[in-house]
Enzyme design. Structure first.
Site, PDB file in Angstrom:
ATOM      1  N   SER A  11      -4.614  -9.844  -4.066  1.00  0.00           N
ATOM      2  CA  SER A  11      -5.190  -9.211  -2.864  1.00  0.00           C
ATOM      3  C   SER A  11      -5.506  -7.757  -3.185  1.00  0.00           C
ATOM      4  O   SER A  11      -5.226  -7.273  -4.284  1.00  0.00           O
ATOM      5  CB  SER A  11      -4.132  -9.228  -1.763  1.00  0.00           C
ATOM      6  OG  SER A  11      -3.025  -8.452  -2.221  1.00  0.00           O
ATOM      7  N   GLY A  12      -6.042  -7.052  -2.189  1.00  0.00           N
ATOM      8  CA  GLY A  12      -6.305  -5.622  -2.350  1.00  0.00           C
ATOM      9  C   GLY A  12      -5.026  -4.864  -2.650  1.00  0.00           C
ATOM     10  O   GLY A  12      -4.989  -3.988  -3.518  1.00  0.00           O
ATOM     11  N   HIS A  13      -3.971  -5.203  -1.916  1.00  0.00           N
ATOM     12  CA  HIS A  13      -2.665  -4.567  -2.146  1.00  0.00           C
ATOM     13  C   HIS A  13      -2.219  -4.805  -3.597  1.00  0.00           C
ATOM     14  O   HIS A  13      -1.713  -3.894  -4.261  1.00  0.00           O
ATOM     15  CB  HIS A  13      -1.666  -5.144  -1.132  1.00  0.00           C
ATOM     16  CG  HIS A  13      -0.267  -4.645  -1.294  1.00  0.00           C
ATOM     17  ND1 HIS A  13       0.058  -3.315  -1.211  1.00  0.00           N
ATOM     18  CD2 HIS A  13       0.892  -5.308  -1.540  1.00  0.00           C
ATOM     19  CE1 HIS A  13       1.367  -3.183  -1.395  1.00  0.00           C
ATOM     20  NE2 HIS A  13       1.887  -4.372  -1.599  1.00  0.00           N
ATOM     21  N   ASP A  33      -1.440 -16.647  -7.620  1.00  0.00           N
ATOM     22  CA  ASP A  33      -1.718 -16.871  -6.200  1.00  0.00           C
ATOM     23  C   ASP A  33      -1.675 -18.368  -5.911  1.00  0.00           C
ATOM     24  O   ASP A  33      -2.069 -19.179  -6.754  1.00  0.00           O
ATOM     25  CB  ASP A  33      -3.093 -16.306  -5.819  1.00  0.00           C
ATOM     26  CG  ASP A  33      -3.167 -15.952  -4.341  1.00  0.00           C
ATOM     27  OD1 ASP A  33      -3.078 -14.762  -4.008  1.00  0.00           O
ATOM     28  OD2 ASP A  33      -3.284 -16.899  -3.518  1.00  0.00           O
ATOM     29  N   GLY A  63       1.447  -8.149   1.394  1.00  0.00           N
ATOM     30  CA  GLY A  63       1.525  -7.114   2.432  1.00  0.00           C
ATOM     31  C   GLY A  63       2.367  -7.534   3.623  1.00  0.00           C
ATOM     32  O   GLY A  63       3.085  -6.712   4.205  1.00  0.00           O
ATOM     33  N   HIS A 127      14.242  13.621   4.331  1.00  0.00           N
ATOM     34  CA  HIS A 127      15.604  13.479   3.791  1.00  0.00           C
ATOM     35  C   HIS A 127      16.455  12.479   4.580  1.00  0.00           C
ATOM     36  O   HIS A 127      16.273  12.292   5.777  1.00  0.00           O
ATOM     37  CB  HIS A 127      16.300  14.847   3.772  1.00  0.00           C
ATOM     38  CG  HIS A 127      16.542  15.402   5.145  1.00  0.00           C
ATOM     39  ND1 HIS A 127      17.663  15.112   5.871  1.00  0.00           N
ATOM     40  CD2 HIS A 127      15.770  16.190   5.927  1.00  0.00           C
ATOM     41  CE1 HIS A 127      17.599  15.713   7.036  1.00  0.00           C
ATOM     42  NE2 HIS A 127      16.454  16.373   7.105  1.00  0.00           N
TER      43      HIS A 127
END
Ligand SMILES: CC(C)(COP(=O)(O)OP(=O)(O)OC[C@H]1O[C@@H](n2cnc3c(N)ncnc32)[C@H](O)[C@@H]1OP(=O)(O)O)[C@@H](O)C(=O)NCCC(=O)NCCS
Length: 197
Positions: A11-13, A33, A63, A127
């Site tokens: 995928s794009g991610h 995949d 994602g 933090h």
């Protein structure tokens, strides 16, 4: 020896993860995949069977938080963590397995990123945050100090969360929201200040 990596999720991610992997010295990168219709992703080959790739390292680039959790937990192999060289991470930050920290993200002192967390491009985590398993902090989202985010919660792009906030598991904070109160119930929250949709 060549560093070799299989990225689960064409995928794009996944492409962004591949770029970070290259910058971390991976020379051979291949995608896995379930979708048999996918055979290439940009310059990368897509495989549908792990046979023959057992000696490759593994990263899960899915994602959707619940799906990433489900697939990560059924993997027998340890899942690597990827940190972009242009991310800024304090020395005492604790980072779990299967985490990705993308370009220009900042993670400050005392923060814990549990397994499977995504810290997307230009996000900042201040933090002493506790970002629990399979949370996604989207592009350009920001948390102030001492924020806790429950498992699988999705923080949309450009969300801001003020200090000392706790967000429960399985919440979705829509793009651009400002979280000023604790969120105790799963659901979708949007707006300034963020309210349940
Ligand atoms: C909140 C969200 C999940 C809602 O999706 P949805 O249920 O499909 O909602 P719709 O697009 O059908 O919109 C429904 C209404 O909510 C409004 N809305 C949608 N997202 C909104 C948001 N983030 N903030 C304020 N209002 C929003 C729409 O304008 C629409 O208003 P209307 O009924 O007055 O026309 C989605 O818009 C969102 O913000 N997703 C996060 C995307 C993101 O950050 N991706 C990052 C990838 S790194």
């Amino acid at each position: 020896m060549n560093k070799k990596l299989v990225i689960y999720g064409a995928s794009g991610h996944g492409k962004v993860a591949a770029d970070i992997a290259r910058l971390n010295g991976y020379e051979e990168i291949i995608f896995y995949d379930d979708d048999l219709g996918k055979s290439v992703l940009g310059p990368y080959q897509v495989i549908h069977d792990f046979k023959g790739y057992e000696d490759y390292d593994l990263f899960i680039a899915i994602g959707d938080n619940a799906t990433r959790e489900k697939i990560s937990l059924r993997m027998k192999k340890e899942i690597i963590t990827l940190v972009h060289p242009a991310a800024v991470i304090a020395e005492d930050v604790t980072i779990g397995k299967g985490v990705v920290v993308m370009a220009k993200a900042v993670v400050n002192s005392g923060t814990v990123l549990r397994d499977g967390v995504i810290v997307n491009t230009c996000a900042s985590i201040d933090h002493d945050n506790r970002i629990n398993e399979y949370v996604h902090i989207s592009v350009n989202a920001h948390t102030a100090g001492t924020v806790t985010i429950g498992k699988r919660t999705f923080i949309g792009m450009s969300v801001s969360i003020i200090n000392n906030i706790t967000i429960c598991e399985d919440a979705l904070i829509g793009a651009g929201a400002l979280v000023v109160d604790d969120i105790r119930e799963a659901g979708t929250y949007i707006g300034i200040p963020a309210k349940k949709k």
